[in-house]
Scaffold this motif. Structure first.
Motif, short mmCIF file in Angstrom:
data_model
loop_
_atom_site.label_atom_id
_atom_site.label_comp_id
_atom_site.label_asym_id
_atom_site.label_seq_id
_atom_site.Cartn_x
_atom_site.Cartn_y
_atom_site.Cartn_z
N TRP A 7 0.77 -1.16 0.00
CA TRP A 7 0.10 -0.13 -0.08
C TRP A 7 0.79 1.25 0.10
N GLN A 8 2.18 1.11 0.20
CA GLN A 8 3.09 2.16 0.08
C GLN A 8 3.66 2.65 -1.15
N GLN A 9 3.35 1.59 -2.15
CA GLN A 9 3.96 1.80 -3.66
C GLN A 9 3.13 2.76 -4.26
N TYR A 10 3.47 3.85 -4.00
CA TYR A 10 2.41 5.13 -4.47
C TYR A 10 2.29 5.15 -6.05
N ARG A 11 3.68 5.03 -6.51
CA ARG A 11 3.89 5.02 -8.09
C ARG A 11 3.01 4.03 -8.59
N CYS A 12 2.85 2.89 -8.13
CA CYS A 12 1.78 1.88 -8.74
C CYS A 12 0.35 2.25 -8.54
N ILE A 13 0.17 2.58 -6.95
CA ILE A 13 -1.34 3.04 -6.97
C ILE A 13 -1.78 4.21 -7.65
N PHE A 14 -0.84 4.99 -7.95
CA PHE A 14 -1.35 6.36 -8.62
C PHE A 14 -1.38 5.91 -10.18
N GLY A 15 -0.61 5.05 -10.50
CA GLY A 15 -0.45 4.35 -11.78
C GLY A 15 -2.08 3.70 -12.14
N PHE A 16 -2.38 3.04 -10.92
CA PHE A 16 -3.85 2.47 -11.41
C PHE A 16 -4.80 3.35 -11.69
N VAL A 17 -4.73 4.58 -10.79
CA VAL A 17 -5.83 5.60 -11.17
C VAL A 17 -5.75 6.47 -12.64
N ALA A 18 -4.49 6.56 -12.96
CA ALA A 18 -4.01 6.83 -14.10
C ALA A 18 -4.48 6.04 -15.34
N GLN A 19 -4.33 4.55 -15.03
CA GLN A 19 -4.65 3.68 -16.18
C GLN A 19 -6.05 3.58 -16.29
N THR A 20 -6.68 3.85 -15.13
CA THR A 20 -8.21 3.58 -15.08
C THR A 20 -8.94 4.83 -16.09
N ALA A 21 -8.16 6.09 -15.86
CA ALA A 21 -8.85 7.17 -16.44
C ALA A 21 -8.42 7.10 -17.89
N TYR A 22 -7.12 6.51 -18.28
CA TYR A 22 -6.83 6.80 -19.49
C TYR A 22 -7.50 5.69 -20.44
N VAL A 23 -7.59 4.22 -19.91
CA VAL A 23 -8.22 3.50 -20.61
C VAL A 23 -9.58 3.63 -20.64
N GLY A 24 -10.40 4.27 -19.92
CA GLY A 24 -11.64 4.81 -19.85
C GLY A 24 -11.86 5.69 -21.13
N ALA A 25 -10.78 6.84 -21.33
CA ALA A 25 -11.01 7.81 -22.25
C ALA A 25 -10.83 6.93 -23.65
N GLN A 26 -9.69 6.03 -23.93
CA GLN A 26 -9.27 5.40 -24.94
C GLN A 26 -10.51 4.61 -25.34
#
Length: 464
Positions: A230-249
């Motif tokens: 849960w402290q791997q913030y690069r990965c956790i925020f990466g999940f948020v970014a991937q969710t937003a990007y794939v939704g848009a794509q």
């Protein structure tokens, strides 16, 4: 059950590496073909079943919702049994889902298509966790984004093959209002999945384990993957970014055929499907161009630039009329090209023992494709397809913020750089530069003058 013993990608010889890379890359064509067909079926089912744009997005909800539900379990499963067995499970689910398209088409049940699509999505999410993660760690982190972009380029090739087949078989003559050809196409898709499953059964795929990856980065002083998940913030925020990007794509592609037809410039559904296929060609060309660029430019910096361009062209698509909007749509597809692989590799970079769990989380972000299309479909029904393209703009903005944040974080830790750096070698060199000889040094290194007390990388490795 204990994880299988394994190695790291850097420890494979050239022949093993090439074979493993080619074998796993073949999987990308598999789900690219299924994804390419999905977007065209969206428009085809509106005609056959007489449903609205919003109702047709149930296919996307099922397909990408499966990623959201299933991907975390796939990551946990592969931590225990390894990549190869995970690939077998994924291909089996993929084939089963494709086979059930046959009775759904024969009895013309839209609900059957939605259920079958969910099963296919479960299979493909398992394959994505395995294949994306395996390609990312199959070599040095420096070129992980370039490797994954190259492999996913074959997904792009399959993605435009799907609409091409659809324009020829789904939207012409009697097929324009029937489901007869759909069942045959998906029967062939099932056969492809079965053939790949048999191939992987007889092939030796070297297992790359999290323990070996953790040891590789620990040896050069990289501590990013230490601590709880849960402290791997690069990965956790990466999940948020991937969710937003794939939704848009996904929502951009889902309504591309409707968008092109609604422009009022003489484009019918068959022609729109062909143009959509050319959009996918543009996307694929952009991905292979991205492979070349990523060999030299920092992935986070390039992702930030591409994210800005996606945001700009998405805004222009929603506002400009006619041919101008169509041209901007093609530009948007080009700049989407590198985004998914870059978010994945940046989000799972240096996770060590958390690599497979992190891969599952990032692939879970593909579930964003389930939420955006209904929102855009509702706005398209209420206003117009063109104005509904304001919905995916939010996803591109979120992705750009994530990439810009990584650029700032990297600059704070290691200094700003345009170039793609070899982090493992850089850390090893930094350790060598800061190394102070002690009594534990070999005899041939004792007695050096202060100006000679810096040791080479090879000497440092020998001491360790």
């Amino acid at each position: 059950m204990t994880p299988p013993t394994g190695t790291t990608g850097a420890q494979l010889d050239r022949r093993q590496w090439a074979f493993s890379f080619a074998l796993v890359t073949s999987l990308f064509f598999t789900w690219g073909f299924a994804y390419g067909l999905l977007d065209v079926l969206n428009a085809h089912f509106q005609t056959v079943f007489g449903i609205s744009k919003l109702q047709s997005t149930l296919l996307q909800l099922a397909y990408f919702g499966a990623y959201f539900v299933w991907a975390p379990f796939a990551g946990i499963f592969m931590r225990r049994v390894g990549y190869k067995k995970g690939i077998h499970i994924g291909l089996s689910l993929y084939s089963i889902g494709a086979i059930f398209f046959w009775p759904s088409a024969k009895y013309e049940k839209y609900g059957g298509f939605v259920g079958s699509t969910f099963v296919i999505g479960c299979g493909l999410s398992t394959l994505e966790v395995a294949a994306n993660s395996y390609i990312s760690v199959l070599g040095t982190p420096q070129y992980a984004a370039a490797r994954l972009n190259f492999s996913q380029g074959f997904q792009g090739i399959a993605s435009f093959a799907g609409p091409l087949i659809a324009s020829r078989w789904f939207f012409t003559g009697a097929n324009a209002t029937s489901l007869g050809t759909v069942q045959w196409v998906y029967l062939a898709v099932a056969g492809l999945g079965i053939a790949l499953n048999i191939l992987f059964f007889f092939c030796n795929l070297p297992e790359i384990t999290e323990d070996a990856l953790a040891e590789e980065i620990d040896e050069v002083g990289i501590t990013d993957g230490q601590g709880p998940f849960w402290q791997q913030y690069r990965c956790i925020f990466g999940f948020v970014a991937q969710t937003a990007y794939v939704g848009a794509q996904v929502t951009i592609a889902s309504f591309a055929v409707n968008f092109l037809v609604d422009q009022g410039i003489g484009i019918d559904q068959s022609k729109a499907s062909e143009l959509f296929s050319l959009c996918q060609v543009t996307f694929t060309v952009g991905r292979f161009v991205g492979v070349l660029i990523l060999n030299f430019i920092d992935p986070a910096l390039l992702l930030a630039f591409y994210g800005f361009c996606c945001s700009l062209f998405c805004l222009l698509v929603s506002q400009l009329p006619g041919y101008n909007a169509v041209a901007c749509l093609f530009c948007l597809f080009f700049f989407e090209s590198i985004c998914y692989p870059c978010i994945f590799t940046l989000g799972t970079k240096n996770l060590g023992v958390h690599t497979k769990r992190g891969s599952g989380l990032i692939v879970m972000g593909v579930g964003g494709g389930a939420w955006y299309p209904p929102a855009q479909g509702a706005l398209a029904d209420a206003t117009s397809t063109r104005h509904s393209y304001l919905v995916p703009l939010s996803g591109y903005i979120a992705m750009t913020i994530y990439a810009a944040g990584l650029v700032v974080d990297q600059a704070r830790k290691n200094g700003f750089s345009f170039r793609n750096r070899d982090e493992l070698t850089a850390n090893l060199k930094r350790a060598a530069d800061n190394f102070t000889p002690t009594e534990s040094l070999p005899d041939d290194m004792k007695g050096r003058s202060s100006s000679e007390k810096k040791v080479s990388n090879d000497e440092l490795v020998r001491v360790v």
